[in-house]
Structures are given as structure tokens and as C-alpha cells.
Design a protein around this motif. Structure first.
Motif, PDB file in Angstrom:
ATOM      1  N   THR A   1      -9.240   8.855 -14.222  1.00 37.84           N
ATOM      2  CA  THR A   1      -8.432   7.849 -14.906  1.00 37.84           C
ATOM      3  C   THR A   1      -8.600   6.501 -14.207  1.00 37.84           C
ATOM      4  O   THR A   1      -8.846   6.439 -13.005  1.00 37.84           O
ATOM      5  N   THR A   2      -8.405   5.438 -14.966  1.00 37.45           N
ATOM      6  CA  THR A   2      -8.485   4.100 -14.389  1.00 37.45           C
ATOM      7  C   THR A   2      -7.325   3.853 -13.432  1.00 37.45           C
ATOM      8  O   THR A   2      -7.478   3.138 -12.443  1.00 37.45           O
TER       9      THR A   2
ATOM     10  N   CYS B   1     -20.079  -8.601  -6.591  1.00 32.81           N
ATOM     11  CA  CYS B   1     -18.977  -9.561  -6.521  1.00 32.81           C
ATOM     12  C   CYS B   1     -18.899 -10.144  -5.113  1.00 32.81           C
ATOM     13  O   CYS B   1     -19.065  -9.425  -4.129  1.00 32.81           O
ATOM     14  N   SER B   2     -18.627 -11.428  -5.036  1.00 33.38           N
ATOM     15  CA  SER B   2     -18.499 -12.063  -3.728  1.00 33.38           C
ATOM     16  C   SER B   2     -17.224 -12.892  -3.635  1.00 33.38           C
ATOM     17  O   SER B   2     -17.119 -13.785  -2.797  1.00 33.38           O
ATOM     18  N   ASP B   3     -16.240 -12.601  -4.498  1.00 31.99           N
ATOM     19  CA  ASP B   3     -14.987 -13.361  -4.468  1.00 31.99           C
ATOM     20  C   ASP B   3     -14.313 -13.204  -3.109  1.00 31.99           C
ATOM     21  O   ASP B   3     -14.361 -12.133  -2.497  1.00 31.99           O
ATOM     22  N   PHE B   4     -13.684 -14.276  -2.668  1.00 28.59           N
ATOM     23  CA  PHE B   4     -13.036 -14.293  -1.359  1.00 28.59           C
ATOM     24  C   PHE B   4     -11.597 -14.754  -1.531  1.00 28.59           C
ATOM     25  O   PHE B   4     -11.328 -15.736  -2.214  1.00 28.59           O
ATOM     26  N   PHE B   5     -10.681 -14.024  -0.942  1.00 29.05           N
ATOM     27  CA  PHE B   5      -9.265 -14.349  -0.996  1.00 29.05           C
ATOM     28  C   PHE B   5      -8.878 -14.814   0.401  1.00 29.05           C
ATOM     29  O   PHE B   5      -8.864 -14.027   1.339  1.00 29.05           O
ATOM     30  N   ASP B   6      -8.589 -16.122   0.527  1.00 36.13           N
ATOM     31  CA  ASP B   6      -8.509 -16.734   1.849  1.00 36.13           C
ATOM     32  C   ASP B   6      -7.100 -16.986   2.382  1.00 36.13           C
ATOM     33  O   ASP B   6      -6.938 -17.545   3.454  1.00 36.13           O
TER      34      ASP B   6
ATOM     35  N   THR C   1      -9.443  -6.099 -12.855  1.00 37.50           N
ATOM     36  CA  THR C   1     -10.536  -6.603 -13.698  1.00 37.50           C
ATOM     37  C   THR C   1     -11.794  -5.767 -13.503  1.00 37.50           C
ATOM     38  O   THR C   1     -12.462  -5.416 -14.482  1.00 37.50           O
ATOM     39  N   HIS C   2     -12.120  -5.430 -12.261  1.00 39.34           N
ATOM     40  CA  HIS C   2     -13.282  -4.571 -12.018  1.00 39.34           C
ATOM     41  C   HIS C   2     -13.086  -3.195 -12.653  1.00 39.34           C
ATOM     42  O   HIS C   2     -14.009  -2.657 -13.267  1.00 39.34           O
ATOM     43  N   VAL C   3     -11.906  -2.637 -12.508  1.00 39.41           N
ATOM     44  CA  VAL C   3     -11.613  -1.316 -13.087  1.00 39.41           C
ATOM     45  C   VAL C   3     -11.797  -1.365 -14.604  1.00 39.41           C
ATOM     46  O   VAL C   3     -12.418  -0.483 -15.194  1.00 39.41           O
TER      47      VAL C   3
END
Length: 135
Positions: A62-63, A89-94, A109-111
Motif C-alpha cells: 500500500t502507498t 531527486c536532489s531537493d534539499f530542505f535547509d 509526492t514521490h509515493v
């Protein structure tokens, strides 16, 4: 196609706590926990959702279970900064605030968009790479 019972339990989600007993009946996996709770998860081998986090190859039924895995195993919401390690993906949460508020939405979103395993790819090599946690 055959799967070990522990593989089925881990793939479909099962309990987060230690499983005391497990049974499969008519495509439903029933797991019982030491606290007396029982969960039933309908098994559909035609729908699988893969974790594409760096060095992870777990597949879930399941998701919801995949998202729980991502948030619980691949992130720490108390961190000051984190880079997404999902394939491509290379998003960074700073900031801690972005980690706590935006990272779970980002993982969702990825799921939703990039985790579905096609039925012809849901066995073989992918299934053999599953890490089995048994307590």
C-alpha cells in the motif's frame, strides 16, 4: 511465484510492532501482535509500491505503508537539514521548519507519482532484494 510469510508481512506493511502470529486466508494477511491487536491487510500482488530511496529496495503493498516507511526510516523530522535521496531527486530542505512541514509532503509526492511497480516487474530481482525485519 512464491514468497516467504515474513516477506509478505514486510511488503504489505503488517504491524509496526513485533508480530506474534500470522495467517494468510483468501488473499488477506492477518497479523497478531503481543498487545492483542490484529490487523488484516488485503494482499494484491498486482499492486506494489517500491521505495526508491538510495540503497533501499523495499516493496510495499500500500502507498500508506510506503509513506510510513519513508518518514520513519529515511528521515528524522528533528534534523536541521536533509537532502531527498529518492532516485533522480536532489531537493534539499535547509531548515528544521521545512524538514518538518515540507519534507513529508514532498515524500507523499514521490509515493503518488513514482513508486508503482509494474506487475511484470513485481517479482524476481526486486523481491529478492527485500530486507526482512523480524523484530
Amino acid at each position: 511465484m512464491s514468497y516467504s510469510l515474513m516477506t509478505v508481512c514486510r511488503c504489505t506493511g503488517g504491524h509496526d510492532d513485533m508480530v506474534m502470529c500470522m495467517a494468510v486466508h483468501k488473499s488477506v494477511v492477518y497479523t497478531g501482535c503481543y498487545d492483542g491487536s490484529v490487523q488484516a491487510v488485503k494482499l494484491n500482488l498486482m499492486k506494489n509500491y517500491r521505495c526508491w530511496w538510495q540503497n533501499c529496495a523495499l516493496i510495499f503493498g500500500t502507498t500508506e505503508h510506503l509513506l510510513q516507511h519513508l518518514v520513519g526510516d529515511h528521515s528524522n523530522l528533528n534534523m536541521q537539514a536533509i537532502r531527498c535521496r529518492w532516485r533522480g531527486c536532489s531537493d534539499f530542505f535547509d531548515t528544521n521548519q521545512s524538514v518538518q512541514q515540507k519534507l513529508p509532503e514532498h515524500m507523499q509526492t514521490h509515493v503518488d507519482n513514482d513508486s508503482k511497480v509494474q506487475p511484470d516487474n513485481s517479482c524476481g530481482e526486486d523481491m529478492q532484494q527485500i530486507r526482512v525485519d523480524i523484530g
